[in-house]
Design a protein around this motif. Structure first.
Motif, short mmCIF file in Angstrom:
data_model
loop_
_atom_site.label_atom_id
_atom_site.label_comp_id
_atom_site.label_asym_id
_atom_site.label_seq_id
_atom_site.Cartn_x
_atom_site.Cartn_y
_atom_site.Cartn_z
N PHE A 450 9.98 26.16 34.86
CA PHE A 450 10.80 25.09 34.31
C PHE A 450 11.75 25.56 33.21
N LEU A 451 11.41 26.66 32.51
CA LEU A 451 12.17 27.08 31.33
C LEU A 451 12.78 28.47 31.45
N ASP A 452 12.33 29.23 32.43
CA ASP A 452 12.76 30.63 32.55
C ASP A 452 12.27 31.46 31.37
N CYS A 453 11.25 30.97 30.68
CA CYS A 453 10.61 31.69 29.57
C CYS A 453 9.30 30.97 29.28
N THR A 454 8.51 31.50 28.35
CA THR A 454 7.27 30.82 27.98
C THR A 454 7.42 30.20 26.59
N THR A 455 6.51 29.29 26.25
CA THR A 455 6.58 28.68 24.92
C THR A 455 6.28 29.70 23.84
N HIS A 456 5.50 30.75 24.16
CA HIS A 456 5.27 31.80 23.16
C HIS A 456 6.54 32.60 22.92
N GLU A 457 7.34 32.79 23.96
CA GLU A 457 8.64 33.46 23.77
C GLU A 457 9.60 32.57 22.98
N ILE A 458 9.49 31.26 23.17
CA ILE A 458 10.29 30.32 22.36
C ILE A 458 9.91 30.47 20.89
N ALA A 459 8.60 30.53 20.62
CA ALA A 459 8.14 30.70 19.23
C ALA A 459 8.62 32.01 18.65
N ALA A 460 8.59 33.09 19.45
CA ALA A 460 9.05 34.40 18.96
C ALA A 460 10.53 34.36 18.61
N ALA A 461 11.33 33.71 19.47
CA ALA A 461 12.77 33.61 19.21
C ALA A 461 13.04 32.78 17.95
N TYR A 462 12.31 31.69 17.79
CA TYR A 462 12.48 30.84 16.61
C TYR A 462 12.05 31.60 15.36
N ALA A 463 10.91 32.30 15.44
CA ALA A 463 10.41 33.05 14.28
C ALA A 463 11.40 34.12 13.85
N GLU A 464 12.01 34.80 14.82
CA GLU A 464 12.99 35.83 14.49
C GLU A 464 14.23 35.22 13.85
N LYS A 465 14.67 34.09 14.39
CA LYS A 465 15.87 33.42 13.85
C LYS A 465 15.64 32.91 12.43
N GLN A 466 14.43 32.37 12.18
CA GLN A 466 14.16 31.77 10.87
C GLN A 466 13.61 32.77 9.86
N GLY A 467 13.28 33.97 10.30
CA GLY A 467 12.81 34.98 9.36
C GLY A 467 11.33 34.94 9.06
N LEU A 468 10.51 34.45 10.00
CA LEU A 468 9.06 34.53 9.81
C LEU A 468 8.66 36.01 9.84
N PRO A 469 7.65 36.42 9.08
CA PRO A 469 7.25 37.83 9.05
C PRO A 469 7.01 38.42 10.43
N ALA A 470 7.28 39.73 10.54
CA ALA A 470 7.26 40.42 11.84
C ALA A 470 5.90 40.36 12.52
#
Length: 568
Positions: A450-470
């Motif tokens: 449905f998304l061509d990605c997983t919700t964990h990949e969505i979280a990783a992309a959001y975390a990288e964009k917002q600057g959550l620790p590596a």
């Protein structure tokens, strides 16, 4: 239930009529001018009765009466003129146009009800469809009307295109209109017959109605038939705010649930989701949690302990506080290590900043987590809390105490992608979850469909964009495959193992599908990572027994049978 339209610019009059109409269980829509009324009526054909004030802003309500009575499709709509300042000439003109009644303000409840009742006793739409072929069954008549409706709609579209290219259509259009008129006559669609005959005369003289294409008589005729065939449908203009929201949600739900069958998958992709990140003001937070935070965030030092407890127990709050704390740290040009614990984040931000942060929370309705009988917000939240606690337990038991607090936070946030997706597309995960169960595939596999990605990949992309620790980004990125992790593999494996323990012991629920439970934790890919750091004589059975016991204790605690642990 009647759909009542009031045309009156006076706010007091609108409020008074609104009270009368609502007390009788009917629906009211109100507009201020002739132009607004004309537009509203053509858009919402199922107006049962119109109450009209003659004195409008800069215009005379008589114009609306004259225009409606001159329209072959709308002339039978019941009109009640209700004015505060009757003038002899106006009264005479109105009565000559054969309106349903002429009354003088103020409104009298019993008279309003009588006029509504009279209009409903002989619905004007039904009077346009009374004389169909007596030899035909109702089902056949309705089928013919549906075909006529489609032909009118197609004709409206093709004529609009031809006019743009060739100018006014002539003889072919006249012949087509006459053929449709014969069909309309057989079905008893009297108003449509009048409309088509009138248009045929105009077209034969080289004329065609001008103005907004949405006001095309063919389009109006098709919608008149549609309104007659669907008597129970409430026009959009008469829906309450709650009903409008409900209808919009129903459309969005169908958009996702029907996507696979309609071959529209993937419905959205990562690129679109990344753009949508910019539209939200914070990491999404459940409404009740957001409310509790704002009540606690008083801006005083005494507010820190309850705030810390709230943040420490919610994935959305944890993510937002860590993002804010690390941004503040960066603004101060502090190049020390990232802030990874909520206690440090709360301490750095201080009571005033914490209070201001709460004003801009992006809330997500908890009802959107009701995917089925097993999954709801309490079950989802329990799963997040339990994953954090089990990840902490795993690290402590395997003698990785330095990782324990980070593992708790990472475990708490590991499903952040589901919260983000629910805020952006509330009905995506129910459709994905239903597909996973139906096809007996993993939730991650269904997400890719449905998304061509997983919700964990969505979280990783959001975390990288917002600057959550590596380290949190590592958990999001590799939690489904710890052996593939290129860094922080032990942390990733600990959180992944904790998640599986919660799933297999049914401590809450996050929507992940489980079809084959492994015989032992030792067979899991997470353990293949973690086993590298334990001694050869490590007692695996004891670890499993203690882990399952921890799950049972957590389940009892998190449903309120034991006191909740505080971090204050």
């Amino acid at each position: 239930m009647a759909n009542v339209l009031l045309v009156d610019p006076d706010e007091v009059a609108r409020m008074a009529m609104g009270g009368i109409v609502s007390r009788s269980g009917n629906r009211l829509a109100a507009v201020e001018s002739v132009a607004e009324a004309w537009k509203f009526i053509r858009r919402n054909l199922k107006v049962d009765i119109i109450f009209l004030e003659l004195k409008l802003k800069g215009e005379n309500g008589l114009t609306l009466v004259q225009d409606l009575k001159a329209d072959s499709l709308l002339r039978k709509i019941p009109l009640v003129v209700y004015t505060a300042h009757p003038e002899r000439d106006s009264v005479k003109q109105v009565l000559e146009l054969r309106v349903q009644n002429f009354l003088v303000k103020p409104y009298r409840e019993e008279l309003v009800y009588a006029e509504i009742s009279k209009a409903r006793s002989e619905p004007w739409l039904e009077r346009y469809f009374e004389a169909g072929n007596p030899e035909w069954e109702p089902e056949r008549l309705n089928a013919m009307l549906e075909k006529l409706c489609s032909a009118l709609r197609e004709g409206h579209n093709s004529i609009a295109k031809r006019k743009a290219v060739e100018g006014q259509p002539q003889k072919p259009l006249v012949d087509w209109l006459k053929r449709l008129s014969l069909v309309a006559d057989k079905t008893g669609a009297e108003g449509v017959v009048y409309c088509l005959d009138e248009l045929a005369l105009k077209a034969s003289a080289g004329k065609w109605p001008t103005g907004d294409e949405s006001n095309d008589p063919l389009d109006l005729a098709s919608r008149l038939i549609e309104a007659y065939l669907k008597p129970d449908t409430v026009p959009e203009g008469f829906l309450s705010e709650e009903e409008i929201k409900s209808e919009a949600e129903a459309r969005e739900r169908r958009h996702w649930s029907d996507a696979l069958e309609e071959e529209r998958c993937p419905v959205v992709g990562m690129d679109q989701l990344k753009r949508e990140f910019d539209k939200i003001t914070s990491c999404p937070i459940a409404e009740s949690i957001s409310a509790a935070y704002q009540m606690s965030a008083t801006g005083r030092p005494t507010s820190l302990a309850p705030l810390l407890d709230l943040v420490h127990r919610d994935p959305g709050l944890t993510a937002e506080i860590l993002v804010a704390a690390n941004r503040l740290k960066k603004d101060k040009e502090d190049k020390a290590s990232d802030i990874e614990e909520t206690r440090m984040g709360v301490g750095l931000l201080g009571e005033m900043r914490l209070a201001s942060i709460g004003l801009n929370f992006e809330n997500v309705a908890e009802r959107y987590f009701d995917w089925g009988p097993q999954l709801n917000w309490p079950a989802f939240r329990m799963f997040q809390l339990a994953t954090g606690r089990l990840a902490e337990f795993v690290c402590n038991y395997l003698e990785m105490p330095n990782l324990a607090p980070i593992a708790y936070t990472a475990g708490l946030m590991q499903d952040l992608g589901k919260i983000l997706l629910t805020r952006l597309h509330p009905f995506a995960l129910p459709a994905i979850h239903a597909h996973a169960k139906r096809e007996r595939i993993s939730l991650a596999a269904a997400e890719r469909t449905f998304l061509d990605c997983t919700t964990h990949e969505i979280a990783a992309a959001y975390a990288e964009k917002q600057g959550l620790p590596a380290r949190f980004q590592s958990v999001f990125r590799w939690i489904n495959n710890p052996e593939a992790a290129s860094r922080d593999e032990e942390l990733v494996a600990a959180v992944s193992l904790a998640r599986d323990l919660c799933r297999y012991n049914h401590v809450g629920y996050n929507g992940d599908t489980i079809f084959d439970e492994p015989e032992s934790l030792a067979a899991s890919p997470e353990w293949r990572v973690l086993s590298k750091r334990v001694y050869l004589n490590f007692d695996m059975k004891k670890f499993e027994r203690l882990a399952h016991g921890e799950c049972l204790a957590l389940k009892r605690e998190l449903v309120g049978k034991m006191p909740k642990r505080s971090v204050a």
